[in-house]
Structures are given as structure tokens and as C-alpha cells.
Motif scaffolding. Structure first.
Motif, short mmCIF file in Angstrom:
data_model
loop_
_atom_site.label_atom_id
_atom_site.label_comp_id
_atom_site.label_asym_id
_atom_site.label_seq_id
_atom_site.Cartn_x
_atom_site.Cartn_y
_atom_site.Cartn_z
N PHE A 155 0.82 -1.21 0.00
CA PHE A 155 0.00 0.00 0.00
C PHE A 155 0.86 1.27 0.00
CE2 PHE A 155 -2.37 -3.25 2.52
CZ PHE A 155 -3.33 -3.53 1.56
N LYS A 156 0.47 2.21 -0.85
CA LYS A 156 1.14 3.51 -0.87
C LYS A 156 0.10 4.59 -0.58
CE LYS A 156 4.47 4.46 -3.81
NZ LYS A 156 5.61 4.85 -2.96
N GLU A 157 0.33 5.36 0.48
CA GLU A 157 -0.55 6.46 0.83
C GLU A 157 -0.09 7.72 0.10
OE1 GLU A 157 -0.53 6.87 5.07
OE2 GLU A 157 -0.93 4.75 5.44
N VAL A 158 -1.04 8.38 -0.56
CA VAL A 158 -0.72 9.57 -1.35
C VAL A 158 -1.69 10.69 -0.98
CG1 VAL A 158 -0.47 10.53 -3.66
CG2 VAL A 158 0.13 8.14 -3.24
N LEU A 159 -1.16 11.89 -0.73
CA LEU A 159 -2.00 13.05 -0.42
C LEU A 159 -2.29 13.81 -1.71
CD1 LEU A 159 -0.18 14.27 2.82
CD2 LEU A 159 -2.36 13.05 2.67
N VAL A 160 -3.59 14.06 -1.94
CA VAL A 160 -4.02 14.65 -3.21
C VAL A 160 -4.98 15.81 -2.94
CG1 VAL A 160 -5.12 14.20 -5.43
CG2 VAL A 160 -3.86 12.37 -4.29
N HIS A 161 -4.82 16.90 -3.71
CA HIS A 161 -5.76 18.02 -3.67
C HIS A 161 -6.80 17.83 -4.76
CE1 HIS A 161 -3.39 20.39 -0.84
NE2 HIS A 161 -2.32 20.20 -1.59
N TYR A 162 -8.07 17.92 -4.37
CA TYR A 162 -9.16 17.78 -5.34
C TYR A 162 -9.94 19.09 -5.44
CZ TYR A 162 -8.44 12.71 -5.13
OH TYR A 162 -7.91 11.45 -5.19
N GLY A 163 -10.38 19.45 -6.66
CA GLY A 163 -11.34 20.52 -6.84
C GLY A 163 -10.82 21.93 -6.71
N ILE A 164 -9.50 22.12 -6.67
CA ILE A 164 -8.95 23.47 -6.60
C ILE A 164 -8.49 23.86 -8.01
CG2 ILE A 164 -7.13 24.93 -5.63
CD1 ILE A 164 -7.21 23.16 -3.15
N GLY A 165 -9.16 24.84 -8.58
CA GLY A 165 -8.85 25.22 -9.95
C GLY A 165 -9.22 24.15 -10.95
N ASN A 166 -10.25 23.35 -10.63
CA ASN A 166 -10.70 22.26 -11.52
C ASN A 166 -9.56 21.29 -11.86
OD1 ASN A 166 -13.39 23.20 -11.73
ND2 ASN A 166 -12.74 24.74 -13.22
N ARG A 167 -8.65 21.11 -10.93
CA ARG A 167 -7.53 20.22 -11.14
C ARG A 167 -7.44 19.21 -10.01
NH1 ARG A 167 -2.54 24.40 -12.49
NH2 ARG A 167 -2.95 24.70 -14.70
N THR A 168 -6.88 18.07 -10.36
CA THR A 168 -6.45 17.13 -9.33
C THR A 168 -4.94 17.28 -9.24
OG1 THR A 168 -8.25 15.59 -9.78
CG2 THR A 168 -6.31 14.71 -8.66
N MET A 169 -4.48 17.72 -8.07
CA MET A 169 -3.05 18.01 -7.91
C MET A 169 -2.47 17.18 -6.77
SD MET A 169 -2.87 22.17 -8.44
CE MET A 169 -4.18 22.54 -7.26
N ILE A 170 -1.40 16.49 -7.06
CA ILE A 170 -0.72 15.74 -6.02
C ILE A 170 0.00 16.72 -5.11
CG2 ILE A 170 1.34 15.39 -7.46
CD1 ILE A 170 1.63 12.64 -6.12
N SER A 171 -0.15 16.52 -3.81
CA SER A 171 0.47 17.44 -2.86
C SER A 171 1.99 17.31 -2.91
CB SER A 171 -0.03 17.16 -1.44
OG SER A 171 0.69 17.94 -0.50
N LEU A 172 2.67 18.44 -2.84
CA LEU A 172 4.13 18.44 -2.83
C LEU A 172 4.68 17.86 -1.52
CD1 LEU A 172 4.86 21.91 -4.48
CD2 LEU A 172 4.82 19.64 -5.54
N VAL A 173 3.81 17.73 -0.53
CA VAL A 173 4.22 17.10 0.74
C VAL A 173 4.69 15.67 0.50
CG1 VAL A 173 3.35 16.32 2.99
CG2 VAL A 173 2.74 18.59 2.15
#
Length: 266
Positions: free
Chosen positions: A54-72
Motif C-alpha cells: 500500500f502507498k498512501e498519497v496526499l491529493v488536492h481535489y477541486g482546486i482550480g478544476n484540477r487534481t493536484m498531487i500534494s508536494l508534501v
């Protein structure tokens, strides 16, 4: 000896179909999501960590109509995370609620072979915390154990219902482990290929640079700034009557989000 025109034509066709970085990837060969119904999958030992699929990934949804992977995820500063933390310390409920919306959401990924679609190879299954907790609980069950074992592992049955059926407003999946242990494959070469040829999870997302993520955040906070339409003209509101001193509200004004943004990124 003359030029091989058929080979040149083939090469030209290849170049034309790979403009600006290559053909568009077929995400169905990388990312797998269960459709409504029953599916059987085998979670495969991950190439990134044989002891934990399992790999846990932090993702931003719905900001600027984009799915963006967190730089964290890369140990880097993330402007959206920084702003969310700033809002959380502002000291009022409205900003605290906003900070929770801005926090990246955890998604979990695991490499799987989908039974009946083995010819597609290993794909990455994406799911949330509930499925994650269920899969961890199964592995922790002494009667189940390591279901990823290539010799005596177990397939996982996933049953997905649609929003209209389950009443949650979104598709919902439940998992259960097969009671019978089976090998990943009877073909040793196939097993070796599946263990060593797996998609890279982070390749699913485009990694946006810090400044571009900051611009997306600002546009999301001020969507009107992204349009050329003039702001509607409204009549000024009538002045509120002055309250007697005995009725004055003794409350702290809410922190202004624009001020918070300017303070953080000035």
C-alpha cells in the motif's frame, strides 16, 4: 544501396503519433477502478516495497478544476497546505472549516492483477480510508495473514454498488477475502513479469510546481478574477441603525481570507 522507404514511412508515422512527449497514455492500463458489480483481484507484492503493497498519497481535489498531487509527498513545501494551516490558526470557525476543505485527501494505491483481465498486467487500484482499513484488518487476521503471497495468497472479492442502490450518493465498494489459497499464477515467468513490471504510482498525477499551485489556489479563492465580465453594479445598502451601547455585540471579527493569503505569500 538506396533508402528503405517503407522503414522511413513507418518511422515518420511513429514520430507523428508521438508529438510533444508521446502518445496519450491509456490510463485503463495503469489505474484500475471497480465498476458496479463483482470483481476478483489479487494484490501483488509491490515493486516499491515488498513488505507493504500500500502507498498512501496526499491529493488536492477541486482546486482550480484540477487534481493536484500534494508536494508534501515529495518532502517539499506545498502552498495549499501552508495556507490551510494559516487558516486553521486564525481562531474562528469559518476559517477552520475552510482549512479542512483545503487539506489534501489521502488516497491509497495498491498493485493488482484483475482476474479475467490478466493480459493487461499489473495495474494500480485506488481506494479510500474505509477500504484501506478493511484490507489492513484482513492482513492482521491470523486466519488470513499475507494474502499477497505469490504461492499461498488469496484473491480479494470486491462488490461495488451504485449511488442509487446504496443511498450514499456515490458508488460504494465492499471487500472480502477468498477462503481458498491459490498461487498468483501457475506460470513462473508471468509471476516474475508481474512482480517486476508495475506502474509507478506518482506517474498517475502531474506534479505541479509550487508557484503554479499557488496561482491555482488564488484563482479558486477569486473565481471572478478569471473572467472578463464586469462585476454587477448594485445599489449601496442602507446604513444600519446605530444600536444603543447596551446592545453592542462583544465578538471578535473573523479573519479576512484575503489578508491571510497576502500575509502568507507576501
Amino acid at each position: 544501396m538506396g533508402m528503405d522507404l517503407s522503414a522511413i514511412k513507418s518511422k515518420l508515422s511513429s514520430l507523428q503519433s508521438n508529438k510533444q512527449g508521446g502518445q496519450k497514455r491509456d490510463m485503463s492500463l495503469i489505474l484500475w477502478k471497480p465498476t458496479v458489480g463483482k470483481h476478483s483481484v489479487r494484490i501483488v507484492p509491490a515493486i516499491w516495497d515488498r513488505s507493504n503493497p500500500f502507498k498512501e498519497v496526499l491529493v488536492h481535489y477541486g482546486i482550480g478544476n484540477r487534481t493536484m498531487i500534494s508536494l508534501v509527498n515529495f518532502g517539499e513545501k506545498d502552498p495549499i497546505v501552508e495556507f490551510a494551516r494559516q487558516l486553521a490558526t486564525a481562531g474562528d470557525k469559518e476559517n477552520w472549516v475552510m482549512s479542512k476543505k483545503l487539506e489534501p485527501k489521502m488516497r491509497v494505491f495498491a498493485p493488482v492483477i484483475v482476474r479475467g483481465e490478466e493480459e493487461k498486467g499489473v495495474r494500480v487500484w485506488e481506494f479510500g480510508k474505509q477500504i484501506y482499513a478493511e484490507l489492513l484488518s484482513l492482513a492482521d487476521d491470523p486466519d488470513v495473514g499475507d494474502y499477497t503471497d505469490v504461492i499461498q495468497g488469496r484473491d480479494i472479492t470486491i462488490e461495488t454498488t451504485d449511488a442509487a442502490t446504496n443511498g450514499t450518493g456515490y458508488n460504494q465498494s465492499k471487500v472480502r477475502v477468498r477462503t481458498k489459497t491459490t498461487p498468483l499464477s501457475e506460470d513462473a515467468q508471468e509471476v516474475d513479469k508481474w512482480l517486476n513490471n508495475q506502474p509507478e504510482v506518482f506517474s498517475i498525477f502531474k506534479k505541479y510546481p509550487y508557484e503554479e499551485m499557488k496561482e491555482s489556489l488564488l484563482s479558486w479563492l477569486h473565481p471572478e478574477a478569471a473572467t472578463d465580465e464586469p462585476a454587477p453594479v448594485t445599489a449601496p445598502a442602507p446604513a444600519a441603525p446605530t444600536k444603543p451601547a447596551s446592545f453592542a455585540l462583544n465578538t471578535k471579527p473573523k479573519a479576512d481570507i484575503d489578508t491571510e493569503f497576502d500575509e502568507l505569500f507576501k
